[in-house]
Design a protein around this motif. Structure first.
Motif, PDB file in Angstrom:
ATOM      1  N   UNK A  78      25.832 -22.128  44.588  1.00 29.98           N
ATOM      2  CA  UNK A  78      25.968 -21.624  45.737  1.00 29.98           C
ATOM      3  C   UNK A  78      24.888 -20.251  45.616  1.00 29.98           C
ATOM      4  N   UNK A  79      23.619 -21.040  45.560  1.00 30.05           N
ATOM      5  CA  UNK A  79      22.572 -19.207  46.328  1.00 30.05           C
ATOM      6  C   UNK A  79      21.426 -19.288  47.366  1.00 30.05           C
ATOM      7  N   UNK A  80      20.197 -19.132  47.042  1.00 25.38           N
ATOM      8  CA  UNK A  80      19.459 -18.869  48.125  1.00 25.38           C
ATOM      9  C   UNK A  80      18.206 -18.416  47.107  1.00 25.38           C
ATOM     10  N   UNK A  81      17.284 -19.347  46.828  1.00 24.41           N
ATOM     11  CA  UNK A  81      15.848 -18.954  45.844  1.00 24.41           C
ATOM     12  C   UNK A  81      14.984 -18.805  47.249  1.00 24.41           C
ATOM     13  N   UNK A  82      13.831 -17.599  46.485  1.00 23.09           N
ATOM     14  CA  UNK A  82      12.623 -17.898  47.382  1.00 23.09           C
ATOM     15  C   UNK A  82      11.325 -18.100  45.646  1.00 23.09           C
ATOM     16  N   UNK A  83      10.499 -18.979  46.504  1.00 21.62           N
ATOM     17  CA  UNK A  83       9.718 -19.103  45.085  1.00 21.62           C
ATOM     18  C   UNK A  83       8.435 -20.159  45.611  1.00 21.62           C
ATOM     19  N   UNK A  84       8.471 -21.130  44.566  1.00 26.79           N
ATOM     20  CA  UNK A  84       6.832 -21.769  45.060  1.00 26.79           C
ATOM     21  C   UNK A  84       6.918 -23.437  44.240  1.00 26.79           C
ATOM     22  N   UNK A  85       6.772 -24.744  44.600  1.00 24.95           N
ATOM     23  CA  UNK A  85       6.081 -25.678  44.204  1.00 24.95           C
ATOM     24  C   UNK A  85       5.265 -25.752  43.496  1.00 24.95           C
ATOM     25  N   UNK A  86       4.937 -26.246  42.821  1.00 23.41           N
ATOM     26  CA  UNK A  86       3.762 -26.594  42.410  1.00 23.41           C
ATOM     27  C   UNK A  86       3.289 -28.080  41.420  1.00 23.41           C
ATOM     28  N   UNK A  87       2.217 -28.676  40.894  1.00 18.89           N
ATOM     29  CA  UNK A  87       2.178 -29.378  40.066  1.00 18.89           C
ATOM     30  C   UNK A  87       1.158 -29.544  38.860  1.00 18.89           C
ATOM     31  N   UNK A  88       1.506 -29.536  37.584  1.00 20.89           N
ATOM     32  CA  UNK A  88       0.683 -29.052  36.832  1.00 20.89           C
ATOM     33  C   UNK A  88       0.251 -30.601  36.036  1.00 20.89           C
ATOM     34  N   UNK A 122      10.768 -20.059  40.804  1.00 19.82           N
ATOM     35  CA  UNK A 122      11.172 -19.157  41.465  1.00 19.82           C
ATOM     36  C   UNK A 122      11.017 -17.129  41.748  1.00 19.82           C
ATOM     37  N   UNK A 123      10.768 -16.534  42.749  1.00 14.84           N
ATOM     38  CA  UNK A 123      10.928 -15.356  42.018  1.00 14.84           C
ATOM     39  C   UNK A 123      11.289 -14.310  42.944  1.00 14.84           C
ATOM     40  N   UNK A 124      12.059 -14.822  43.923  1.00 14.81           N
ATOM     41  CA  UNK A 124      13.350 -14.338  44.914  1.00 14.81           C
ATOM     42  C   UNK A 124      14.335 -14.459  44.892  1.00 14.81           C
ATOM     43  N   UNK A 125      15.704 -13.614  45.005  1.00 16.82           N
ATOM     44  CA  UNK A 125      17.017 -13.930  45.353  1.00 16.82           C
ATOM     45  C   UNK A 125      17.223 -13.482  46.699  1.00 16.82           C
ATOM     46  N   UNK A 126      17.922 -14.322  47.182  1.00 17.27           N
ATOM     47  CA  UNK A 126      18.376 -14.390  49.033  1.00 17.27           C
ATOM     48  C   UNK A 126      19.879 -14.060  49.401  1.00 17.27           C
ATOM     49  N   UNK A 127      20.454 -14.654  48.040  1.00 19.03           N
ATOM     50  CA  UNK A 127      21.738 -14.745  48.085  1.00 19.03           C
ATOM     51  C   UNK A 127      22.285 -15.451  47.080  1.00 19.03           C
ATOM     52  N   UNK A 128      23.337 -14.911  46.548  1.00 22.98           N
ATOM     53  CA  UNK A 128      24.624 -15.923  45.407  1.00 22.98           C
ATOM     54  C   UNK A 128      25.638 -15.483  45.260  1.00 22.98           C
ATOM     55  N   UNK A 129      26.205 -16.581  45.437  1.00 29.24           N
ATOM     56  CA  UNK A 129      27.892 -17.047  45.697  1.00 29.24           C
ATOM     57  C   UNK A 129      28.106 -16.542  47.210  1.00 29.24           C
ATOM     58  N   UNK A 130      28.731 -15.268  47.312  1.00 34.52           N
ATOM     59  CA  UNK A 130      29.201 -15.164  48.659  1.00 34.52           C
ATOM     60  C   UNK A 130      28.433 -13.360  49.053  1.00 34.52           C
ATOM     61  N   UNK A 136      19.170  -5.904  49.893  1.00 32.03           N
ATOM     62  CA  UNK A 136      18.996  -4.889  48.561  1.00 32.03           C
ATOM     63  C   UNK A 136      17.092  -5.059  47.642  1.00 32.03           C
ATOM     64  N   UNK A 137      17.450  -4.067  47.123  1.00 31.00           N
ATOM     65  CA  UNK A 137      15.907  -3.836  46.694  1.00 31.00           C
ATOM     66  C   UNK A 137      15.368  -4.645  46.385  1.00 31.00           C
ATOM     67  N   UNK A 138      13.857  -4.943  46.170  1.00 29.47           N
ATOM     68  CA  UNK A 138      14.021  -5.706  44.833  1.00 29.47           C
ATOM     69  C   UNK A 138      14.030  -5.611  43.281  1.00 29.47           C
ATOM     70  N   UNK A 139      14.305  -4.417  43.234  1.00 32.31           N
ATOM     71  CA  UNK A 139      14.376  -3.997  41.621  1.00 32.31           C
ATOM     72  C   UNK A 139      16.039  -4.660  41.927  1.00 32.31           C
ATOM     73  N   UNK A 140      16.636  -4.225  42.455  1.00 30.62           N
ATOM     74  CA  UNK A 140      18.368  -5.637  42.137  1.00 30.62           C
ATOM     75  C   UNK A 140      17.869  -6.918  42.173  1.00 30.62           C
ATOM     76  N   UNK A 141      17.231  -7.103  43.344  1.00 33.12           N
ATOM     77  CA  UNK A 141      17.225  -8.606  43.650  1.00 33.12           C
ATOM     78  C   UNK A 141      17.270  -9.633  42.070  1.00 33.12           C
ATOM     79  N   UNK A 142      15.507  -8.828  41.296  1.00 34.69           N
ATOM     80  CA  UNK A 142      14.983  -8.944  40.603  1.00 34.69           C
ATOM     81  C   UNK A 142      15.883  -9.340  39.348  1.00 34.69           C
ATOM     82  N   UNK A 143      16.658  -7.948  39.536  1.00 32.06           N
ATOM     83  CA  UNK A 143      17.535  -8.087  38.123  1.00 32.06           C
ATOM     84  C   UNK A 143      18.848  -9.168  38.650  1.00 32.06           C
ATOM     85  N   UNK A 144      19.640  -9.210  39.220  1.00 34.05           N
ATOM     86  CA  UNK A 144      20.161 -10.434  39.843  1.00 34.05           C
ATOM     87  C   UNK A 144      19.640 -12.005  39.729  1.00 34.05           C
TER      88      UNK A 144
END
Length: 361
Positions: A78-88, A122-130, A136-144
């Motif tokens: 259960x999570x919501x992520x922010x990121x990018x799709x790429x083809x290498x 992935x480069x950011x976290x919007x939600x995790x579990x409940x 939250x500041x980015x410092x906390x989001x990145x750590x989580x």
């Protein structure tokens, strides 16, 4: 699907700045990371349900079925992520190959999913579990985010970050060799702001001398007042053929009218033009000539006014995608001191190769 952050959500955006910014000017400082040249994508997962949402909130699942499965196997239930799709391809991102994945035929999508499988960084976290991490500041989001994705495997990745502007400058200089698009800076103390331009982006900017070999009329052009819509630009390849490399299109209405008059003396018959085969779809595929219809341009009028390839212009561009400018070029000035034959690919800046694996965690 029941998550603390539910779709639709528009991702946080960035505004352009020149040069690597000073972290001391941003309170709690900045976190720097590579700017990925792919499709922005928010991932919503609740158990077996996974939704890939584009920057405009459209669902992308049907185009990247292999990525849906990989995310289901790798990220928290259960999570919501922010990121990018790429083809290498090899050790370099290939945006053109990624664009080919947006195809209406399911059979083609399945074939390309096998031949050119996608990846997600992935480069950011919007939600995790409940818990919603939007406030939250980015410092906390990145750590989580690092904790949540500690065990991910290819093709799911976590982007690298640094708080050192010297390292960010090194990344800016080197990462383009892996097909990346610059550097992003995120204020460490700021919350996630959907659709807000909270982040900063530093992109590459270069100039090139190109041959103006034609133009298309603007959509508001009339017979009484013709207006130039876009200039068609060319560079000579090693075989001496004039290659279509892109367009320059940002002009005021008054300048559009002036350019039609200014270029009138250069008009010529298409039969005698270097791009005389523009109506041949096969030629367009082989040589990237203007005028052929693709699935991206179906229904659009792609006819153009051919010009004698004798006029040289200086244009600004960010970077190349294969043999073409990745984005619309910016007209800067005419170069009457340059011979058209001197406008070749050799003038373009050589970018060092960079191992893509060193950009990813």
């Amino acid at each position: 699907m029941q998550l603390p952050v539910m779709p639709p959500v528009k991702p946080m955006l960035a505004r352009s700045v020149k040069g690597i910014p000073d972290p001391d000017a941003f309170g709690d400082g900045l976190s720097f990371e590579p700017k990925w040249d792919g499709f922005r994508c928010l991932v919503f997962r609740d158990g077996d349900k996974v939704v890939l949402a584009s920057r405009s909130t459209k669902e992308l699942n049907r185009y990247f079925p292999e990525l849906v499965e990989a995310l289901r196997d790798n990220i928290p239930e259960r999570c919501v992520l922010d990121g990018e799709i790429f083809v290498a391809i090899g050790d370099r991102l290939e945006f053109e190959r990624l664009s080919e994945r947006i195809h209406p035929a399911e059979s083609r999508v399945k074939l390309l999913a096998t031949q050119m499988p996608s990846s997600y960084v992935a480069f950011d976290l919007l939600a995790l579990d409940d818990t919603s991490y939007l406030p939250e500041p980015f410092s906390v989001r990145r750590q989580q985010l690092e904790l949540a994705l500690a065990g991910v495997r290819e093709p799911i990745h976590l982007t690298r970050t640094t708080t050192d502007p010297a390292v960010a400058q090194e990344w800016f200089d080197q990462f383009e060799g892996a097909g990346l698009d610059g550097v992003v800076a995120k204020p460490l103390g700021k919350p996630y702001a959907p659709n807000g331009r909270t982040m900063l982006k530093i992109k590459h900017a270069r100039t090139a001398d190109v041959v103006v070999a034609g133009y298309r009329l603007h959509k508001t052009s009339t017979a009484a007042r013709p207006l130039l819509g876009s200039m068609l630009l060319g560079l000579y390849n090693e075989e001496g053929a004039l290659q279509h490399v892109g367009v320059a299109a940002s002009f005021t209405d008054s300048r559009r009218a002036e350019l039609v008059d200014e270029l009138d003396v250069l008009r010529m018959d298409l039969d005698d033009h270097p791009w005389a085969r523009w109506q041949d779809d096969d030629a367009h595929t082989e040589d990237r000539l203007p005028g052929a219809t693709t699935r991206w341009s179906s229904g659009k009028d792609l006819t153009f006014v051919p010009l004698a390839p004798t006029r040289v212009a200086e244009v600004g561009y960010e970077h190349m995608e294969g043999t073409r400018f990745r984005h619309t070029a910016q007209f800067k000035r005419w170069r009457p001191d340059r011979e058209p034959e001197s406008c070749g690919y050799g003038q373009l800046e050589e970018i060092m190769k960079y191992d893509l694996s060193k950009v990813l965690i």
